[in-house]
Design a protein around this motif. Structure first.
Motif, short mmCIF file in Angstrom:
data_model
loop_
_atom_site.label_atom_id
_atom_site.label_comp_id
_atom_site.label_asym_id
_atom_site.label_seq_id
_atom_site.Cartn_x
_atom_site.Cartn_y
_atom_site.Cartn_z
N ALA A 4 -65.73 -56.50 -31.98
CA ALA A 4 -65.47 -55.78 -33.29
C ALA A 4 -66.78 -55.56 -33.70
O ALA A 4 -67.70 -56.20 -33.70
N VAL A 5 -66.95 -54.31 -34.39
CA VAL A 5 -68.18 -54.11 -35.48
C VAL A 5 -68.35 -54.96 -36.45
O VAL A 5 -67.08 -55.00 -37.34
N MET A 6 -69.41 -55.52 -36.78
CA MET A 6 -69.42 -56.54 -37.95
C MET A 6 -69.74 -55.86 -39.38
O MET A 6 -70.84 -54.90 -39.35
N TYR A 7 -69.17 -56.20 -40.36
CA TYR A 7 -69.56 -55.40 -41.59
C TYR A 7 -69.07 -56.42 -42.73
O TYR A 7 -68.76 -57.51 -42.35
N VAL A 8 -69.51 -55.99 -44.10
CA VAL A 8 -69.41 -57.06 -45.03
C VAL A 8 -68.41 -56.14 -46.03
O VAL A 8 -68.63 -54.93 -46.27
#
Length: 262
Positions: A4-8
């Motif tokens: 998965a693409v990491m995000y906040v």
């Protein structure tokens, strides 16, 4: 399985009763979707206390803010702020959710203006960023922020849904970024056109405002941090870049504005 693409998720009301039955599962789904941190804004004294307690249970994943939301400003706002001010610890990453909201009523307009300005001064004194809620009050908000513009450490204009002119006005506060969530994905939203025209990638962070404003294709359901992936996809499309690059840019903005390691 593809990583998965990491995000906040920079704005999620995970302390709300809407999550009481399955908070753990919501966090698990968020992790699986690539959400590497969730920031929790407060709205009043009780929610500030709840959030601090919740974030102590999940350090380095949940991050607390404390503050008094404009819709919670009443005649007792001074007492509320006095109590909230006692809650600040090194754990707190921002002052929020604060601001102005004249959408429903201007009954407490004077009190809202005073409460907001007081918390703006806290931001300078404590050198903590602001998480700003503003609805039908951009002129009043801007006029307060201008007084303190040189000294403010920065923050987020949460839930930006405005036009080019409004975006440009907010971006003049050069240490602030725009928080963008599910509205970007709505069929009638003009944001996919507005943002790439006037908002550089180093001035945006991602958010849900969960449990509110779920993005398409989840619109109408309870929103949750795992749904940021839909905002990320739509925004990458609007800017004509891949999701990994957008996630990297927005994560850099989070680190810069909130001074956290993620």
């Amino acid at each position: 399985m593809e990583k998965a693409v990491m995000y906040v998720d920079t704005h999620c009301h995970l302390d709300g009763e809407e999550f009481n039955a399955d908070r753990e599962e919501v966090m698990q789904r968020a992790r699986e979707a690539g959400c590497q941190a969730i920031f929790l804004p407060a709205i009043d004294m009780p929610s500030s206390q709840r959030i601090l307690h919740l974030c102590q249970q999940y350090p380095n994943y949940l991050y607390p803010m404390v503050g008094l939301h404009p819709e919670e400003v009443r005649g007792d706002w001074r007492e509320q702020l006095g109590a909230i001010k006692q809650l600040f610890t090194p754990q707190v990453i921002a002052i929020g959710e604060v601001g102005l909201d004249f959408y429903w009523s201007r009954e407490f307009e004077k009190e809202q203006l005073e409460a907001f300005e007081e918390q703006v001064r806290w931001s300078i004194d404590m050198q903590l960023p602001l998480m700003i809620h503003c609805r039908k009050a951009q002129n009043e908000m801007v006029s307060i922020l201008k007084k303190y513009a040189q000294d403010l450490p920065g923050g987020v204009f949460h839930c930006f849904t405005g036009n080019e002119k409004e975006a440009a006005e907010l971006l003049r506060f050069d240490r602030f970024v725009l928080g963008v969530g599910g509205v970007l994905t709505f069929k009638k939203s003009h944001l996919p056109d507005v943002l790439p025209q006037v908002v550089p990638l180093d001035r945006i962070v991602l958010e849900t405002d969960a449990p509110y404003m779920a993005p398409v294709p989840m619109r109408g359901q309870r929103n949750e941090p795992s749904y940021v992936q839909y905002v990320l996809q739509r925004m990458a499309e609007a800017y004509g870049i891949n999701e990994e690059e957008l996630a990297r840019k927005t994560n850099e903005n989070v680190v810069r504005v909130f001074d956290v390691k993620i």
